[in-house]
Design a protein around this motif. Sequence first.
Motif, short mmCIF file in Angstrom:
data_model
loop_
_atom_site.label_atom_id
_atom_site.label_comp_id
_atom_site.label_asym_id
_atom_site.label_seq_id
_atom_site.Cartn_x
_atom_site.Cartn_y
_atom_site.Cartn_z
N LYS A 1 0.81 -1.22 0.00
CA LYS A 1 0.00 0.00 0.00
C LYS A 1 0.84 1.27 0.00
N PHE A 2 1.90 1.27 0.81
CA PHE A 2 2.69 2.48 0.98
C PHE A 2 3.84 2.53 -0.02
N GLU A 3 4.21 3.75 -0.42
CA GLU A 3 5.36 3.94 -1.32
C GLU A 3 6.01 5.27 -1.01
N PHE A 4 7.33 5.22 -0.84
CA PHE A 4 8.09 6.44 -0.55
C PHE A 4 9.56 6.17 -0.76
N ASN A 5 10.22 7.08 -1.46
CA ASN A 5 11.68 7.07 -1.63
C ASN A 5 12.20 5.72 -2.13
N ALA A 6 11.46 5.10 -3.04
CA ALA A 6 11.87 3.80 -3.58
C ALA A 6 12.78 3.99 -4.80
N SER A 7 13.37 2.90 -5.25
CA SER A 7 14.25 2.96 -6.42
C SER A 7 13.75 2.01 -7.51
N ILE A 8 14.08 0.73 -7.41
CA ILE A 8 13.67 -0.23 -8.42
C ILE A 8 12.15 -0.29 -8.52
N TYR A 9 11.47 -0.20 -7.38
CA TYR A 9 10.01 -0.26 -7.41
C TYR A 9 9.42 0.86 -8.26
N TYR A 10 9.98 2.06 -8.20
CA TYR A 10 9.45 3.17 -8.99
C TYR A 10 9.59 2.89 -10.49
N ILE B 1 18.84 12.57 2.97
CA ILE B 1 18.11 13.76 3.41
C ILE B 1 17.31 14.38 2.26
N LEU B 2 17.70 14.07 1.03
CA LEU B 2 16.97 14.63 -0.13
C LEU B 2 15.51 14.18 -0.14
N SER B 3 15.22 13.04 0.47
CA SER B 3 13.84 12.53 0.46
C SER B 3 12.90 13.43 1.25
N TYR B 4 13.45 14.27 2.15
CA TYR B 4 12.60 15.15 2.94
C TYR B 4 12.04 16.31 2.13
N TYR B 5 12.42 16.39 0.89
CA TYR B 5 11.82 17.40 0.02
C TYR B 5 10.30 17.23 -0.03
N ALA B 6 9.84 15.98 0.08
CA ALA B 6 8.40 15.70 0.00
C ALA B 6 7.61 16.42 1.09
N ASN C 1 9.93 14.67 -5.21
CA ASN C 1 10.63 15.11 -6.41
C ASN C 1 11.44 13.91 -6.91
N LEU C 2 10.96 13.29 -7.98
CA LEU C 2 11.59 12.05 -8.44
C LEU C 2 12.98 12.29 -9.01
N TRP C 3 13.28 13.53 -9.41
CA TRP C 3 14.64 13.85 -9.84
C TRP C 3 15.61 13.74 -8.66
N LEU C 4 15.17 14.22 -7.49
CA LEU C 4 16.01 14.11 -6.30
C LEU C 4 16.15 12.66 -5.85
N VAL C 5 15.06 11.90 -5.94
CA VAL C 5 15.12 10.47 -5.61
C VAL C 5 16.09 9.76 -6.56
N THR C 6 16.02 10.10 -7.84
CA THR C 6 16.93 9.50 -8.83
C THR C 6 18.38 9.85 -8.52
#
Length: 476
Positions: free
Chosen positions: A331-340, A431-436, A445-450
């Motif tokens: 159900k939950f999704e946050f700051n993922a990599s391969i899953y995105y 820490i970039l994930s805290y942009y959300a 911001n998926l650019w920051l996640v990337t």
Amino acid sequence: MLQFLKFYKIPLLLCLTAAAFYWSFAYDLDRTDFPKLITLYAGLFFLSFKLIQLLKTRFWLLAGAALIFRLIFILALPNLSQDFYRFIWDGRLLADGINPYLSTPNLLMESAHFGSISQAQELVKGMGALSASNYTNYPPINQLIFAVAGLISKNSILFSVIIFRVFILLAEIGILFFGRKLLKHLNLPQYYIFWFLLNPFVIIECTGNLHFESVMGFFILLSFYLLWKRKWIISAIVLGISVSVKLLPLMFLPLFLKFFSIKKNTSEIIENRSFTNQISANISDLKSIKWVKLLSFYAIVLITVILSFLPFYNSAFLTNFSESVGLWFQKFEFNASIYYIVRWIGFQIKGYNIIADAGSILPVITFIIILVISLFRKKSSLKSLISGCVFALFFYFLFSTTVHPWYIATLLLLSVFTNYRFPIVWSFVAILSYYAYGNVEFQENLWLVTLEYIVVIGFAVIEVFFPKKLSFSLFS
């Protein structure tokens, strides 16, 4: 004293600056202010880096700095997470004799128990609608800590927070003590432990925001220490306790396969063999495993976990707890990599979010990878076991649908006892994930996640496959 101040004037200046930054972080920061958050964090990371470099031969000065920085947070309410409200809620339920696994906060607010829970409305509002509408997913040892706060502090949120911090601080003192001993055993510099204890990521996420990864990490570390001392029965019990803090260490169990082997080092034997011969050699090595001891170790871990859950057990418990844990996968999704990436492919093919399917398949892939790591580790030493745990966690997070920053604290801790430093890099870019949190829509911001994952995966690939490219180490 004057001579001390003269000799250590630069480290003292760095400590005072870091203390001011931590004070600002603890008492004058809103998580929606992303520019200030990332500026303070980057500054603290640089200051901690320089302190470790300058004082690497002054172990207790670094330990003192780590303690002082933590004490700065003692009277601060967490400002990057609201999970502590749920901790207090669960603890007050237990103190009142109510099983926290059997009902959601929203349901209890509508029941006769509502009036018996002090500050109930404030706690439910603070934890947020998502937490209030779901069953608790915190295992029993965590609940025990919550209950202590519930018994001692029935009417004060701040005092409950202070009690939680005391437990985390004690766990990190334990990490300092046993971590130093393990580093000496592994012939690694003792100051390496401060890549964890002086890391602003740990101070902010664990001490500051009350995430209990440090408590879990202490029990994992103690379990490994006891393995080194060949006290494998007590080690298994302690590992079971760590699982009852957070379920995460369960994934380590397959990695003990070769540790309980008669052959303690097979790297020289299989290093020059072909891939097919290596498979054959590794399968052959299974015959050298002390299966009775290994299975006994597993049994003790699992029995310890089961016993910790027994006081809470009834017919509804398993359903509620498994449902709550399952939310993190489906159900939950946050700051993922391969899953995105998988999610994007799903949208192109199916036209909708396939998290329910992906959340079921990705853990299976992770489990297969962990089995491969377990079978193909060349060495069966303690250091090799810890390295295996590092990569098991790394792949687990890469395939996860949700990776909150504090999750990687265990990965960071275990990496201290290996030659790998990509988790330190991750502790910086996470820490970039805290942009959300910096926008009302809670939009990542998926650019920051990337960027985060390109940096982390890139550094990990270089460390593993091209170590000679790193002609010097920033973290030595």
